[in-house]
Design an enzyme around this catalytic site. Structure first.
Site, PDB file in Angstrom:
ATOM      1  N   ARG A 234       7.917  -7.143   1.110  1.00  0.00           N
ATOM      2  CA  ARG A 234       8.968  -6.628   1.984  1.00  0.00           C
ATOM      3  C   ARG A 234      10.321  -7.070   1.435  1.00  0.00           C
ATOM      4  NH1 ARG A 234       6.007  -3.422   3.275  1.00  0.00           N
ATOM      5  NH2 ARG A 234       5.157  -2.843   5.318  1.00  0.00           N
ATOM      6  N   ASP A 258       9.919  -4.090  -6.062  1.00  0.00           N
ATOM      7  CA  ASP A 258       9.452  -2.777  -5.626  1.00  0.00           C
ATOM      8  C   ASP A 258       9.956  -2.477  -4.222  1.00  0.00           C
ATOM      9  OD1 ASP A 258       7.870  -0.365  -6.005  1.00  0.00           O
ATOM     10  OD2 ASP A 258       6.489  -1.181  -4.504  1.00  0.00           O
ATOM     11  N   GLU A 263      16.469  -0.776   1.752  1.00  0.00           N
ATOM     12  CA  GLU A 263      15.843   0.377   1.102  1.00  0.00           C
ATOM     13  C   GLU A 263      15.748   1.600   1.993  1.00  0.00           C
ATOM     14  OE1 GLU A 263      11.133   0.334   1.431  1.00  0.00           O
ATOM     15  OE2 GLU A 263      11.842  -1.429   0.355  1.00  0.00           O
ATOM     16  N   HIS A 295       9.502   1.368  -4.120  1.00  0.00           N
ATOM     17  CA  HIS A 295       8.405   1.172  -3.170  1.00  0.00           C
ATOM     18  C   HIS A 295       7.204   2.045  -3.545  1.00  0.00           C
ATOM     19  CE1 HIS A 295       7.784  -0.487   1.122  1.00  0.00           C
ATOM     20  NE2 HIS A 295       6.595  -0.258   0.573  1.00  0.00           N
TER      21      HIS A 295
END
Length: 329
Positions: A234, A258, A263, A295
């Site tokens: 996260r 990632d 985001e 992600h």
């Protein structure tokens, strides 16, 4: 059952459609995210299906109840974007997908490590331009390095097993140690010792009050100079600005992300023709020793199929079942 599916991309629709052909479900797909701005779309539906960046706060839940929605089926493992207490108070059932191919995310974490270490992202562009010089592409052997894994649930455990295969010393931190990992040769130590001893630290823990900004100036100061930080969990586990400060000083030698705290404003969308209104994110992308992916750690055919099947099972059965799904509220 009529289901409104939010944050739905073409690949989501394809996989969900595969598992709803024989099911007593009527799904309507919306590419937009569920939020206060889109809550009017749920009128006439019995359930909603959401993803990681949908904003399912207390007010959204109250309005869902008013519209007659009785079920929220998350298509992800994390649920920090859902107010579970509000859902419980309104009598809305919430389900998630706790296990959707842990190796998908674990393997992506390893891909970030390999890319940063051997600088394949830079080598790719050099070769495309006819530049075959090796200067600046030096890496290191993973064998013998110390890897710290914070969080050893399904994904963390898969990551640990992979890194043991590389010949690494694997150090773990989790509130519930895994005997299987201990038997596999992994060592459980304190979080402070993880910081002090690790050459590479990979985050595989949930986001909650105790893990918010886990990687910050205070924790970074305890780490080795040049440490590699990997986050496929996260975004808010890492304090982005303080990570940038550590990149400038060399405390962080490599950063692979990632996920990113902000985001929800940019990920899963084509932003190539837009100016991204996030100066911290834009600055992060200028570092040659930073690799950011959007992600995509979960993004394998195996994981998407499992997410779709479990989501459909949750909607049909409204209870824990053999798919590994779990009711949250």
């Amino acid at each position: 059952m009529k289901v409104a599916v939010f944050s739905c991309k073409p690949y989501d629709k394809r996989t969900l459609a595969t598992f709803t052909n024989e099911a007593d479900l009527s799904m309507t797909y919306f590419e937009s995210r569920l939020s206060m701005e889109t809550i009017s779309l749920v009128k006439g539906f019995d359930a909603v299906s959401c993803f990681v960046n949908d904003d399912v706060n207390a007010e959204v839940i109250r309005l869902l109840k008013q519209q007659g929605v009785n079920t929220i089926a998350l298509r992800c493992a994390g649920f920090n974007n859902v107010d579970l207490e509000a859902a419980k108070a309104e009598g809305i059932k919430v389900f998630h997908v706790p296990d959707y191919s842990p190796t998908s995310v674990a393997e992506h974490a390893v891909a970030l490590i390999m890319t940063l270490n051997r600088k394949t992202h830079r080598a790719y562009h050099r070769v495309k331009e006819g530049n075959f010089a090796l200067e600046g592409l030096m890496g290191f052997n993973l064998a013998g390095k110390t890897v710290g894994c914070i969080g050893t649930g399904r994904i963390g455990a898969a990551f640990c097993r992979i890194m043991k295969g590389f010949g690494c010393r694997v150090l773990c931190y989790d509130l519930s140690p895994s005997q299987a990992l201990i038997d596999h040769g992994c060592e459980y130590i304190t979080l402070e010792e993880i910081y002090q001893q690790s050459d590479i630290i990979s985050l595989h823990c949930p986001l909650n009050a105790s893990t918010h900004h886990l990687i910050n100036k205070h924790s970074l100061d305890k780490m080795k100079d040049g440490v590699m930080i990997i986050n496929t969990s996260r975004g808010a586990l890492v304090h982005a600005q303080e990570a940038i400060d550590a990149l400038y000083t060399g405390k962080i030698g490599y950063l692979g992300l990632d996920v990113y705290e902000q985001e929800n404003k940019i990920f899963f969308e084509d932003m190539s023709s837009h100016i991204i209104q996030d100066s911290v994110f834009q600055l992060m992308l200028t570092f040659p020793n930073v690799v950011v992916t959007g992600h995509q750690g979960y993004f394998t055919i195996e994981a998407l199929n499992h997410i779709a099947q479990t989501t459909v099972d949750n909607l049909l059965h409204h209870q824990s079942d053999s798919s590994g799904a779990r009711q949250l509220a």
